[in-house]
Write a protein that holds these residues in place. Structure first.
Motif, PDB file in Angstrom:
ATOM      1  N   ALA A  81       0.859  -1.192   0.000  1.00 62.37           N
ATOM      2  CA  ALA A  81       0.000   0.000   0.000  1.00 62.37           C
ATOM      3  C   ALA A  81       0.893   1.239   0.000  1.00 62.37           C
ATOM      4  O   ALA A  81       1.864   1.317   0.752  1.00 62.37           O
ATOM      5  CB  ALA A  81      -0.900   0.004   1.229  1.00 62.37           C
ATOM      6  N   MET A  82       0.580   2.173  -0.863  1.00 55.23           N
ATOM      7  CA  MET A  82       1.357   3.410  -0.989  1.00 55.23           C
ATOM      8  C   MET A  82       0.403   4.597  -0.982  1.00 55.23           C
ATOM      9  O   MET A  82      -0.804   4.434  -0.911  1.00 55.23           O
ATOM     10  CB  MET A  82       2.138   3.432  -2.310  1.00 55.23           C
ATOM     11  N   TYR A  83       0.969   5.755  -1.075  1.00 55.94           N
ATOM     12  CA  TYR A  83       0.192   6.986  -1.165  1.00 55.94           C
ATOM     13  C   TYR A  83       0.799   7.860  -2.242  1.00 55.94           C
ATOM     14  O   TYR A  83       1.958   7.687  -2.617  1.00 55.94           O
ATOM     15  CB  TYR A  83       0.203   7.733   0.177  1.00 55.94           C
TER      16      TYR A  83
ATOM     17  N   ASN B 299       1.521  14.449  -0.975  1.00 57.37           N
ATOM     18  CA  ASN B 299       0.696  15.636  -0.842  1.00 57.37           C
ATOM     19  C   ASN B 299       1.318  16.531   0.229  1.00 57.37           C
ATOM     20  O   ASN B 299       1.804  16.036   1.244  1.00 57.37           O
ATOM     21  CB  ASN B 299      -0.733  15.230  -0.440  1.00 57.37           C
TER      22      ASN B 299
ATOM     23  N   GLU C  78       4.972  15.772   1.435  1.00 58.53           N
ATOM     24  CA  GLU C  78       5.323  14.432   1.910  1.00 58.53           C
ATOM     25  C   GLU C  78       6.402  13.819   1.020  1.00 58.53           C
ATOM     26  O   GLU C  78       6.565  14.206  -0.134  1.00 58.53           O
ATOM     27  CB  GLU C  78       4.091  13.525   1.883  1.00 58.53           C
TER      28      GLU C  78
ATOM     29  N   LEU D  43      -2.911   2.220  -4.080  1.00 56.96           N
ATOM     30  CA  LEU D  43      -2.845   3.607  -3.594  1.00 56.96           C
ATOM     31  C   LEU D  43      -4.005   3.882  -2.672  1.00 56.96           C
ATOM     32  O   LEU D  43      -5.071   3.411  -2.823  1.00 56.96           O
ATOM     33  CB  LEU D  43      -2.898   4.589  -4.780  1.00 56.96           C
TER      34      LEU D  43
END
Length: 73
Positions: free
Chosen positions: A46-48, A51, A54, A73
């Motif tokens: 799991a990543m992001y 924003n 970050e 994501l």
């Protein structure tokens, strides 16, 4: 609220980093994570998307794809 103040301070610190410092942080993240045994064994990650200053996980996401891992994501 102390928690809100801390978040505001951290956010301000992230925003003050130069593009070069942000890129270096992304490279350090990649180096630290790819050596971890739990990362090596993982098939799903799991990543992001970054924003508000970050760390940009894009190099890590690309490594995951290269290694055949599923990225969410």
């Amino acid at each position: 609220n102390t928690r809100q103040q801390l978040r505001k301070q951290i956010r301000s610190s992230r925003r003050s980093l130069s593009p070069q410092q942000q890129q270096l942080a992304a490279i350090k993240l990649l180096r630290n994570i790819r050596c971890r045994n739990d990362f090596r064994k993982a098939r799903n990650i799991a990543m992001y998307l970054p924003n508000d200053g970050e760390i940009n996980p894009t190099p890590l996401i690309k490594l995951c794809w290269k290694l055949g891992k599923n990225v969410y994501l």
